[in-house]
Structure formats: structure tokens, C-alpha cells
Design an enzyme around this catalytic site. Structure first.
Site, PDB file in Angstrom:
ATOM      1  N   THR A   1       0.804  -1.222   0.000  1.00 55.00           N
ATOM      2  CA  THR A   1       0.000   0.000   0.000  1.00 55.00           C
ATOM      3  C   THR A   1       0.834   1.267   0.000  1.00 55.00           C
ATOM      4  OG1 THR A   1      -0.162  -0.055   2.423  1.00 55.00           O
ATOM      5  CG2 THR A   1      -1.933  -1.115   1.186  1.00 55.00           C
TER       6      THR A   1
ATOM      7  N   ARG B   1       8.710   3.569   0.609  1.00 53.85           N
ATOM      8  CA  ARG B   1       9.544   4.559   1.278  1.00 53.85           C
ATOM      9  C   ARG B   1      10.986   4.390   0.837  1.00 53.85           C
ATOM     10  NH1 ARG B   1       7.568   0.573   3.571  1.00 53.85           N
ATOM     11  NH2 ARG B   1       5.706   1.790   4.046  1.00 53.85           N
TER      12      ARG B   1
ATOM     13  N   GLY C   1       6.197 -10.169  -2.068  1.00 53.98           N
ATOM     14  CA  GLY C   1       6.519 -11.265  -2.981  1.00 53.98           C
ATOM     15  C   GLY C   1       5.417 -11.526  -3.988  1.00 53.98           C
TER      16      GLY C   1
ATOM     17  N   HIS D   1      12.720 -10.095  -0.289  1.00 56.04           N
ATOM     18  CA  HIS D   1      11.350 -10.257   0.187  1.00 56.04           C
ATOM     19  C   HIS D   1      11.247  -9.500   1.501  1.00 56.04           C
ATOM     20  CE1 HIS D   1       7.765 -12.165   1.997  1.00 56.04           C
ATOM     21  NE2 HIS D   1       7.356 -12.090   0.746  1.00 56.04           N
ATOM     22  N   ASP D   2      10.233  -8.651   1.617  1.00 53.53           N
ATOM     23  CA  ASP D   2      10.191  -7.733   2.761  1.00 53.53           C
ATOM     24  C   ASP D   2      10.223  -8.460   4.101  1.00 53.53           C
ATOM     25  OD1 ASP D   2       7.588  -8.707   2.469  1.00 53.53           O
ATOM     26  OD2 ASP D   2       6.721  -6.754   1.993  1.00 53.53           O
ATOM     27  N   THR D   3       9.597  -9.629   4.187  1.00 51.02           N
ATOM     28  CA  THR D   3       9.640 -10.348   5.458  1.00 51.02           C
ATOM     29  C   THR D   3      11.034 -10.894   5.753  1.00 51.02           C
ATOM     30  OG1 THR D   3       7.337 -10.977   5.110  1.00 51.02           O
ATOM     31  CG2 THR D   3       8.521 -12.130   6.847  1.00 51.02           C
TER      32      THR D   3
ATOM     33  N   THR E   1       0.108  -5.116   5.727  1.00 48.61           N
ATOM     34  CA  THR E   1      -1.021  -5.556   4.918  1.00 48.61           C
ATOM     35  C   THR E   1      -1.277  -7.045   5.134  1.00 48.61           C
ATOM     36  OG1 THR E   1      -0.506  -3.876   3.251  1.00 48.61           O
ATOM     37  CG2 THR E   1      -1.910  -5.696   2.564  1.00 48.61           C
TER      38      THR E   1
ATOM     39  N   ASN F   1       0.933 -17.376   6.291  1.00 50.06           N
ATOM     40  CA  ASN F   1       0.464 -16.074   5.826  1.00 50.06           C
ATOM     41  C   ASN F   1      -0.948 -15.827   6.343  1.00 50.06           C
ATOM     42  OD1 ASN F   1       2.401 -14.896   3.549  1.00 50.06           O
ATOM     43  ND2 ASN F   1       2.396 -17.125   3.375  1.00 50.06           N
TER      44      ASN F   1
ATOM     45  N   GLY G   1       4.274  -2.246  10.700  1.00 45.96           N
ATOM     46  CA  GLY G   1       3.281  -1.232  11.026  1.00 45.96           C
ATOM     47  C   GLY G   1       2.320  -1.660  12.114  1.00 45.96           C
TER      48      GLY G   1
END
Length: 465
Positions: free
Chosen positions: A14, A17, A81, A234-236, A257, A294, A399
Site C-alpha cells: 500500500t 519509502r 513477494g 522479500h520484505d519479510t 497488509t 500467511n 506497522g
């Protein structure tokens, strides 16, 4: 070891940065230089990512970072991902499909014609979700989109390609595609043959912490001063690097998210029980395995708030004051995956089970929070049991760590202390892997996590007695 300054491009589903991190042997600072929305677009009734606009925001953010921090040495890119761009002769053929587009069940059905879920799990170790890349690519094959394609790049690798001209597949994000063999860590040629996908579309695999080359996009003035370094893209994977754990017996929840809930293991868990519980084995930094489930995550809440047009803070305050017990619904029900009217879907889900339906906005928000916390608690317990990993504390990063009601409810429902923060764990992990490649921090994950804990102390929530 010396102090270095690097930039992190951190793209979420969403928002995005550009952060600048300064890392030394005992110091760690992180500052945001640009934040921007990531808003999907509709084209011909299909849901796509606006990669053109997103990349433009990345360039603007990096330009600001270079102007403010001329000493920047490196940049790393991470994102969600599953999704990817189709490339021919170095050019993106179309805006990438969004995983929430309604095409994905068709791909799941097609793959199942060629291979069973059980056999597929033995190959890739992934939770069966219709949004996985393997199913999306099967739709593209059936619809003829792969015919003009010479390379498929996952989203962070698309950004890397646009910045440097290089086409690579970073290992941690590649592990979410469903095409990487969970045991060997290499592209699974046998699987590709079974499901009739061309192996030639997959680029070279590269691990985290590798210098790819200078930024060559001429629209970024002085970009060549930056070396692009791979991170846990991958952000995680990046977020787990920055979990401020001081002991090994922890579970993590990377909450945005999506809510990624699991433990870190040395080897994949490929049992029938893990498959049935819908657990996934994804690649982590330094060869670790992220054994996780997930959970639909804060998407349900944010989509609810968006539909109402209200502000979140007063609704959370009102939800905190709801004194009666609320009903719990299954946040993982795929009816909550597409955009749309979440309160009506929640009411339908509860009615189907004969449970009371919340009547006010405050009760709906509290129902969402409690249902999400219960899903987190269930996933922590299953991750521990299925992997044989002891869990004595839960680290909630991202977040969601700012949501006090969610953190307290998660502590209450797990019966474990919850350590909340850092909020920017993904960007921190991105920065730390770059800094390590430049020799500015400890070579081990424990050392990097200790640096986070020393500079960004988490907030502690204990279960209510």
C-alpha cells in the site's frame, strides 16, 4: 569496522519509502527521506500495479537521499513477494498484475491438473495460495503472455533491473515464487517441466549481500555513485533480520497488509501436517528458513476503514472501550482477499457459523482486531509444534507494532509476552545486510539483531492475568 551510510528502497503493498541508514559497530540510525503511496490501477477490468508511477517515486526518493546524504555508498531494494514483471529485450511489457486480481484461481486449477498439492509441497514447500507466482504464471502461459517474454522478474528485481540494467533473481524473494526447489535452493527444472512453464524465462539466482553494480539510470543524477547491493529482497526476509531478539526461542509476526507469523529454522519442514496447516517454507538471509503462515493481516482493517472514509485512531479508541466479548471470524477465508465491502463479508461469515454480528463500527473494528490476534496466536502455536521450536516470546514488527490494541490482544491470546517494534524492521534489515556487505557491522544475524535491540528498544506487552 567503519561507519557507512546506505539507502533502502522498501516497497509495500500500500505504500513505499526510501530510507537512509547510518551503521557503525555500535550505532544504528534510520531516517525516512521519502514516503509515497502504492496505489493499484484498473486496466481493461484487470487489477495491476502502477510500476511506472512507483518507480518514478523511487527515483525521486533516491534523488532526495543523494542530495541530503552525499556519502551514500549503496542502495538495496525489497518488496512484497509473488508478483512480477514480464520483460522482453530489457523492456517491461505491461504493468505487473496485482495478486488480488481475480484471475488467480484459474492458475491454481491448471497447476493441479499437472501435479498434486502434496507433490508440489515436496518440491517448493509453499503454502497453497492461489496468488502464488506459480499459479499466476500458469494463467499467463494459458493467455499467451509468456510467448513474447524472455525474462520474468519479481517486483524488487524489476526495480533492480530499471536501476542497473541487470536481470537477476534474489534468492529470498525467488523462494516465494513456487518455482524454487525448497531443498536445493535452485530453480526447479523438473517442476517447470511438469507444469509446462519455460525454464528460459528465469534469470540467475543471487543471494543477499552481493554487489550487482552501479546505478545506471541516467534520470537519477549522480546515481552512479551508488552500488546496488542485494538484500533479503522479500520484505519479510529483511524484517526478520531486524527482529531485536536476544535469545533464539522466539516467534515473529511481521505485521502490515499481511501478517507473516512463524519461526526461523535451519531446515524446511515438509510434513503432511505442515501442508495441512498451510505453512510455508521461505528463504531467509544466511540460508535460514522462514517457516511461517500467511495471515490476511491488517488488510481487512484498512479496507474496512477505507470503505467508511473514517480515521483509524478514534475507531481504535472506541474499539478499546468495547467491553463485551466479540465474535471471532476466520481472517484467512479467501472471501477477504479482494478489495470490497469487508463489514458485509464479516457479517456473512459470522452468520454462516451462527455467531452474533457486530452492530457498531467500534464493535466491527474490535471484532477484526480480536480475530486477527486469534489467527496470530493459532499460527504461533502451530509454528512451534510443527517445527519443534520452543517459543517463549513473540516479536511483532512492522506497522502493526503501532497498534496497541492488537499487540495486547496478541499477548493475551498467545499467553506470551509480545515485544512490539521496530515499526521499520523491513527497512532496517535491508540496511543491515548492505552495511554488513560493506564491513560495517557484525557478520552474524545475532550481532545484527543485538544492534537493533540496543538502538531501538521494543515495547513490551504481557498477557492479562
Amino acid at each position: 569496522m567503519t561507519r557507512v551510510s546506505v539507502a533502502a528502497v522498501d516497497l509495500g503493498a500500500t505504500s513505499g519509502r526510501v530510507m537512509v541508514g547510518h551503521v557503525g559497530p555500535n550505532s544504528f540510525e534510520l531516517n525516512a527521506v521519502a514516503r509515497f503511496r502504492n496505489t493499484p490501477i484498473r486496466e481493461n477490468g484487470e487489477l495491476h500495479w502502477n510500476m511506472t508511477g512507483l518507480y518514478g517515486s523511487v527515483l525521486e526518493g533516491l534523488a532526495t537521499a543523494l542530495a541530503e546524504q552525499p556519502e551514500l555508498a549503496s542502495v538495496g531494494v525489497d518488496s512484497w513477494g509473488l508478483d512480477y514483471g514480464l520483460i522482453r529485450d530489457g523492456v517491461l511489457l505491461q504493468q505487473p498484475f496485482h495478486y488480488r486480481d481475480d484471475r488467480t484461481p484459474r492458475g491454481l486449477a491448471e497447476v493441479r491438473r499437472h501435479i498434486s498439492d502434496e507433490e508440489l509441497y515436496a518440491h517448493n514447500g509453499l503454502q497453497i495460495m492461489s496468488i502464488n507466482s506459480i499459479y499466476q504464471l500458469s494463467v499467463d502461459r494459458m493467455d499467451g503472455r509468456l510467448q513474447p517474454t524472455d525474462t520474468v522478474l519479481l517486483i524488487p528485481d524489476v526495480v533492480t533491473h530499471l536501476l542497473t540494467g541487470q536481470s537477476i533473481a534474489e534468492q529470498t524473494n525467488a523462494s516465494t515464487s513456487g518455482l524454487l526447489n525448497v531443498t536445493s535452493g535452485k530453480w526447479d527444472d523438473e517442476l517447470m517441466r511438469k507444469i509446462d512453464l519455460p525454464r528460459t524465462i528465469l534469470p540467475e539466482l543471487v543471494g543477499p549481500g552481493i554487489a550487482i553494480g552501479p546505478v545506471t539510470d541516467t534520470r537519477l543524477a549522480n546515481g552512479a555513485r551508488l552500488t546496488l547491493t542485494t538484500v533479503g529482497s522479500h520484505d519479510t526476509a529483511s524484517a526478520v533480520v531486524a527482529v531485536p531478539a536476544t535469545s533464539p526461542d522466539f516467534a515473529y509476526i511481521s505485521c502490515g497488509t499481511w501478517g507473516l507469523v512463524g519461526v526461523e529454522t535451519e531446515h524446511p519442514v515438509l510434513t503432511k501436517e505442515a501442508l495441512a496447516a498451510r505453512f510455508t517454507n521461505e528463504g531467509g538471509v544466511d540460508g535460514r528458513v522462514r517457516f511461517l503462515h500467511n495471515v490476511m493481516g491488517l488488510w481487512i482493517l484498512t479496507e474496512t476503514i477505507r470503505g467508511w472514509g473514517d480515521d483509524l485512531a478514534p475507531l481504535l479508541a472506541a474499539a478499546r472501550d468495547v467491553s463485551e466479548n466479540v465474535s471471532i471470524f476466520d481472517v484467512d477465508d479467501e472471501r477477504f482477499l479482494p478489495p470490497g465491502d469487508m463489514p458485509t463479508r464479516i457479517a456473512t461469515s459470522l452468520t454462516e457459523r451462527g455467531l452474533p454480528v457486530p452492530s457498531s463500527k467500534a464493535e466491527i473494528v474490535r471484532t477484526i482486531i480480536e480475530s486477527l490476534a486469534q489467527a496470530f496466536a493459532d499460527s504461533v502455536a502451530k509454528a512451534s509444534r510443527l517445527s519443534g521450536t520452543k517459543v517463549s516470546v513473540v516479536h511483532l514488527v512492522g506497522g502493526g507494532s503501532q497498534n496497541e490494541l492488537l499487540c495486547q490482544s496478541t499477548a493475551d491470546r498467545t499467553g506470551l509476552p509480545v515485544l512490539a517494534g521496530p515499526m521499520e524492521a523491513t527497512a532496517m534489515g535491508n540496511v543491515l545486510v548492505q552495511a554488513r556487505a560493506l564491513g560495517a557491522t557484525s557478520p552474524g544475524l545475532d550481532g545484527m539483531r543485538a544492534l537493533v535491540a540496543a538502538n531501538f528498544a521494543p515495547r513490551r506487552y504481557v498477557p492479562a492475568s
